[in-house]
Design a protein around this motif. Structure first.
Motif: not given
Ligand code: MEV
Length: 317
Positions: A218-219, A221-222, A225, A234, A238
């Motif tokens: 999940d991380l 994928r963030r 972005d 960001e 992360l």
């Protein structure tokens, strides 16, 4: 080196590795006989030269440290796939390896060596493979040497250059801004296969470890972005979380934690271990010299350097 996603990528989660301007150079010359000679001065602490026949099951290694044996495993399998690609099963080869990246430090040195070795050996034997084909053969080599546990991330990244995204067999290059990375290296090495096996065992035994692997996905994928948007704040956040999740999987080390904290305290936007862990390298996202200076003052840190993104992958020189 990995911006995000090492270990979880082995279980089909996405990962974003980036190639940096530190290279492994492999020179291959065909011999008149069917023997093989491998010489590597700086891949391991002592360096080594080994000569053996094509049919020897295990090459005799003068300095039989686990790291030298691991290095020989990679080189031997790379030469075998190159001979196979050229349909020259008996070709004898002299192989010389020079590497700016020590083996087992978390910067994907084994992938860099395997990719360069396959490329150089196939060229020497008259075959011109596309970088994607070199990457695929290099992946098969890593998988074989690491007892079936490997992702395509390091090998695809080494072959193609730049930043890449790997999810299972889906590998693609990413457009990225030129991010200011600093690497800290503790001077030690690890066995990737053992660390991967440790995570597998943890993931099979504990639900939290299974969930941690998914959380890393999940991380990532963030992170993609944030990379697309050039959002360095960001990205840094992360990276910090990714380090924490890797620590939960048991692959950090005191030296890595110390370097990560030194980089953060030196002003890095974020920092994490990179690669298989257990020792080796951390990567920090850091403008200015603060993080690099902080790392150089940290006893756990043997070497620190700015790491420029390498846009070019494997190349003939
Ligand atoms: C090692 O450089 C990275 C791991 O994810 C293993 C792999 O992807 O093959 C730990």
């Amino acid at each position: 080196m990995y911006l995000f996603g090492e270990h979880a990528v082995v279980y089909g989660e996405p990962a974003v590795p980036c190639a940096i301007e530190r290279r492994a150079t492999v020179t291959v010359g065909e011999r008149a006989d069917d023997r093989q000679r491998v010489s590597a001065a700086d891949l391991t602490l002592d360096g080594f030269t080994v000569e053996y026949g094509a049919d020897d099951a295990t090459p005799d290694v003068d300095v039989p440290t686990p790291l030298v044996e691991a290095a020989m495993g990679y080189v031997d399998a790379a030469m075998a796939t190159a001979r196979d690609a050229a349909d020259r099963p008996d070709a004898g080869l002299d192989v010389t390896i020079e590497s700016e990246i020590p083996l087992g430090a978390g910067l994907g040195s084994s992938a860099a060596v395997v990719v360069a070795a396959i490329d150089a050996a196939t060229r020497e034997l008259g075959v011109d493979l596309a970088s994607e084909d070199v990457a695929e053969r290099a992946y098969a080599v890593e998988k074989e040497v690491q007892s079936g546990e490997a992702s395509r991330a390091d090998t695809f990244c080494s072959a193609m250059g730049g930043a890449v995204r790997v999810e299972g067999s889906d590998c693609r290059t990413l457009a990225t801004p030129d991010l200011p990375f600093v690497v800290g290296y503790d001077g030690t090495s690890h066995d990737t296969g053992e660390l991967v096996a440790g995570v597998r065992a943890l993931r099979e035994e504990y639900d939290f470890a299974y969930d941690t692997v998914e959380s890393i996905g999940d991380l990532v994928r963030r992170g993609e972005d944030a990379l697309r948007e050039g959002d360095t704040a960001e990205l840094g956040r992360l990276m910090d979380v990714n380090h924490g999740l890797l620590a939960a999987l048991g692959v950090s080390a005191r030296s890595l934690d110390e370097m990560v904290w030194a980089a953060r305290e030196g002003g890095a936007t974020g920092a994490k271990l990179t690669g298989a862990g257990g020792g080796g390298c951390i990567v920090a996202l850091a403008d200015g010299d603060g993080a690099k200076t902080a790392l150089s003052l940290t006893p756990a840190c043997d070497e620190s350097f700015r790491a420029k993104l390498a846009t070019e992958g494997v190349r003939a020189e």
